[in-house]
Motif scaffolding. Structure first.
Motif, PDB file in Angstrom:
ATOM      1  N   THR A 253       0.801  -1.317   0.133  1.00  0.00           N
ATOM      2  CA  THR A 253       0.085  -0.173  -0.029  1.00  0.00           C
ATOM      3  C   THR A 253       0.892   1.251  -0.082  1.00  0.00           C
ATOM      4  OG1 THR A 253      -1.839  -1.028   1.260  1.00  0.00           O
ATOM      5  CG2 THR A 253      -1.684   1.229   1.068  1.00  0.00           C
ATOM      6  N   ILE A 254       2.039   1.262   0.726  1.00  0.00           N
ATOM      7  CA  ILE A 254       2.987   2.280   0.756  1.00  0.00           C
ATOM      8  C   ILE A 254       3.519   2.588  -0.567  1.00  0.00           C
ATOM      9  CG2 ILE A 254       5.312   3.150   1.575  1.00  0.00           C
ATOM     10  CD1 ILE A 254       4.381   1.776   4.446  1.00  0.00           C
ATOM     11  N   ARG A 255       4.029   1.439  -1.118  1.00  0.00           N
ATOM     12  CA  ARG A 255       4.467   1.710  -2.481  1.00  0.00           C
ATOM     13  C   ARG A 255       3.414   2.343  -3.677  1.00  0.00           C
ATOM     14  NH1 ARG A 255       6.543  -3.468  -1.223  1.00  0.00           N
ATOM     15  NH2 ARG A 255       5.170  -4.364  -2.553  1.00  0.00           N
ATOM     16  N   GLY A 256       2.205   1.973  -3.265  1.00  0.00           N
ATOM     17  CA  GLY A 256       1.370   2.463  -4.290  1.00  0.00           C
ATOM     18  C   GLY A 256       0.798   3.929  -4.106  1.00  0.00           C
ATOM     19  N   ASN A 257       1.266   4.440  -2.765  1.00  0.00           N
ATOM     20  CA  ASN A 257       0.749   5.927  -2.616  1.00  0.00           C
ATOM     21  C   ASN A 257       1.873   6.786  -2.561  1.00  0.00           C
ATOM     22  OD1 ASN A 257      -1.983   5.422  -2.352  1.00  0.00           O
ATOM     23  ND2 ASN A 257      -1.732   4.274  -0.374  1.00  0.00           N
ATOM     24  N   VAL A 258       3.171   6.530  -2.809  1.00  0.00           N
ATOM     25  CA  VAL A 258       4.064   7.382  -2.836  1.00  0.00           C
ATOM     26  C   VAL A 258       4.891   7.611  -4.356  1.00  0.00           C
ATOM     27  CG1 VAL A 258       6.141   5.744  -2.349  1.00  0.00           C
ATOM     28  CG2 VAL A 258       6.267   8.120  -1.532  1.00  0.00           C
ATOM     29  N   GLY A 259       5.249   8.628  -4.565  1.00  0.00           N
ATOM     30  CA  GLY A 259       5.946   8.718  -6.003  1.00  0.00           C
ATOM     31  C   GLY A 259       7.333   8.508  -5.844  1.00  0.00           C
ATOM     32  N   GLY A 260       7.821   9.113  -4.894  1.00  0.00           N
ATOM     33  CA  GLY A 260       9.409   8.853  -4.959  1.00  0.00           C
ATOM     34  C   GLY A 260       9.896   9.055  -3.374  1.00  0.00           C
ATOM     35  N   VAL A 261      10.913   8.178  -3.127  1.00  0.00           N
ATOM     36  CA  VAL A 261      11.566   7.962  -1.688  1.00  0.00           C
ATOM     37  C   VAL A 261      12.996   8.429  -1.687  1.00  0.00           C
ATOM     38  CG1 VAL A 261      11.790   6.901   0.480  1.00  0.00           C
ATOM     39  CG2 VAL A 261       9.527   6.596  -0.916  1.00  0.00           C
ATOM     40  N   ILE A 262      13.449   9.346  -0.913  1.00  0.00           N
ATOM     41  CA  ILE A 262      14.986   9.459  -0.604  1.00  0.00           C
ATOM     42  C   ILE A 262      15.124   8.884   0.939  1.00  0.00           C
ATOM     43  CG2 ILE A 262      16.847  10.800  -0.359  1.00  0.00           C
ATOM     44  CD1 ILE A 262      15.520  12.483  -2.562  1.00  0.00           C
ATOM     45  N   HIS A 293      13.924   3.108  -3.085  1.00  0.00           N
ATOM     46  CA  HIS A 293      14.248   4.335  -2.501  1.00  0.00           C
ATOM     47  C   HIS A 293      15.907   4.566  -3.156  1.00  0.00           C
ATOM     48  CE1 HIS A 293      15.877   1.752   0.931  1.00  0.00           C
ATOM     49  NE2 HIS A 293      17.011   2.531   0.625  1.00  0.00           N
ATOM     50  N   PHE A 294      16.028   5.826  -3.261  1.00  0.00           N
ATOM     51  CA  PHE A 294      17.448   6.601  -3.361  1.00  0.00           C
ATOM     52  C   PHE A 294      18.152   6.733  -2.236  1.00  0.00           C
ATOM     53  CE2 PHE A 294      20.448   9.766  -4.518  1.00  0.00           C
ATOM     54  CZ  PHE A 294      21.037   9.157  -5.509  1.00  0.00           C
ATOM     55  N   PRO A 295      19.149   5.798  -1.857  1.00  0.00           N
ATOM     56  CA  PRO A 295      19.829   6.156  -0.613  1.00  0.00           C
ATOM     57  C   PRO A 295      20.934   7.495  -0.576  1.00  0.00           C
ATOM     58  CG  PRO A 295      20.663   4.270  -1.754  1.00  0.00           C
ATOM     59  CD  PRO A 295      19.740   4.918  -2.660  1.00  0.00           C
ATOM     60  N   VAL A 296      21.066   7.903   0.247  1.00  0.00           N
ATOM     61  CA  VAL A 296      22.146   8.952   0.771  1.00  0.00           C
ATOM     62  C   VAL A 296      22.773   8.327   2.077  1.00  0.00           C
ATOM     63  CG1 VAL A 296      22.832  11.154   1.190  1.00  0.00           C
ATOM     64  CG2 VAL A 296      20.994  10.864  -0.737  1.00  0.00           C
ATOM     65  N   VAL A 297      23.866   8.132   2.039  1.00  0.00           N
ATOM     66  CA  VAL A 297      24.636   7.662   3.204  1.00  0.00           C
ATOM     67  C   VAL A 297      25.846   8.510   3.360  1.00  0.00           C
ATOM     68  CG1 VAL A 297      25.634   5.860   4.642  1.00  0.00           C
ATOM     69  CG2 VAL A 297      23.634   5.279   2.812  1.00  0.00           C
TER      70      VAL A 297
END
Length: 337
Positions: A253-262, A293-297
């Motif tokens: 459900t989360i994946r279906g409701n978010v456009g992009g994640v960082i 997601h796009f990771p920033v570490v």
């Protein structure tokens, strides 16, 4: 937590734990232990732990990190060590007690949570008669205990808020009716925050969805739970957020409701580590299959990119690391894959 294996319990006594820490430092950092703390040596222990996942290395690292001169880090390490060794069932360690007396409200809150004591803040924003925004708005979400700080990165006209608004997110909400949640360190507190986020959104905007959300610590889980409730966010930026356990259906459900994640995190964030040790199904980072997601570490060569739970809510780091450019680029790529 079940009992530790006998071969691990033999190190739980204080003198034996110090011996283990000295051995680990000699072997992995090339230095003996004088009772102090060096971030470079801590980084060497973390690299070894990340590579081997040995519980003895974890014990040595936590024992070493509780000597950090950064009180928040030392409190998180001491509390995590107490959980691993089972000492949280007796009197809290001295470092946690000192944390409870800290002038820093975040440190006090972390100490209280790791000691197993309840914390709570006031309820979220009340009703307002102000005219609603036409179109979507963007919002920062503070983490646990965020309400009790005198100043906060999420508040309008704070240095980071102004930087985000001027450089990458011009519709970042800047009125005095900005979103807050209780900041309570509990599943119910986060669930209430997720419910209130949707109510607040409809109170200030007519769009029915949020544009960009910047969420620190468990504020990120408030946003994720809002997504799991069926609400929509175009871009979610998670800052030092613990990856709490959720069902596969909830992640879908989360994946279906978010456009992009960082996701932005430091190496060996001791607050997130402490949370994962207190709640064993939680993780230090997100599974990319469950949450793409796009990771920033933080780069290993930057000392502030180790241990810190506040690196990515500090405006100077956003400027020097050009983080706004990353958000701008990832936002532009939404819907293009």
């Amino acid at each position: 937590m079940g009992p530790a294996p006998p071969q691990l319990e033999e190190w739980f006594e204080e003198n034996r734990l110090d011996d283990l820490t000295d051995q680990a430092l000699r072997h992995h950092a090339g230095t003996s232990w004088d009772g102090g703390f060096d971030p470079d040596a801590a980084a060497a222990l973390w690299e070894e732990l990340n590579a081997t996942h040995l519980p003895t290395t974890l014990l040595a690292l936590l024992n070493y990190a509780q000597r950090s001169d950064q009180r928040l880090e030392s409190v998180a390490a001491a509390g995590s060590l107490a959980i691993v060794t089972g000492r949280q069932t007796s009197a809290p360690p001295e470092t946690l007690l000192l944390g409870l007396e800290s002038a820093d409200p975040l440190t006090r809150g972390v100490a209280a949570a790791l000691a197993g004591w309840e914390t709570a803040g006031p309820s979220s924003s009340g009703d307002t008669a102000r005219e609603r925004i036409v179109g979507p708005t963007s919002v920062p979400i503070h983490g646990t205990w965020g309400l009790v700080t005198d100043t906060g990165w999420h508040k309008p006209h704070s240095p980071l808020h102004d930087h985000l608004r001027s450089s990458v997110t011009p519709n970042l909400y800047s009125d005095d009716t900005y979103f807050v949640w209780s900041g309570e360190y509990s599943e119910q507190g986060r669930a209430d925050g997720a419910r209130d986020l949707a109510l607040w959104r409809d109170l200030v905007s007519d769009a029915g969805w949020l544009d960009t959300v910047y969420a620190h610590s468990h504020g990120g889980n408030v946003a994720l739970s809002s997504l799991a409730n069926g609400n929509q966010i175009k871009m979610l930026v998670l800052l030092h957020t613990p990856a709490i356990h959720r069902s596969d259906e909830e992640w879908a459900t989360i994946r279906g409701n978010v456009g992009g994640v960082i996701t932005m995190r430091t190496r060996m964030d001791l607050v997130v580590l402490g949370d994962s040790l207190r709640h064993f199904e939680n993780r230090l980072k997100f599974n990319p299959r469950k949450l793409p997601h796009f990771p920033v570490v933080g780069h290993w060569a930057h000392k502030d990119a180790w241990l810190s739970h506040a690196h990515y809510v500090t405006v100077d780091n956003w400027i020097t690391e050009d983080l706004a450019d990353i958000v701008r680029t990832r936002y532009a790529l939404i819907g293009r894959s």
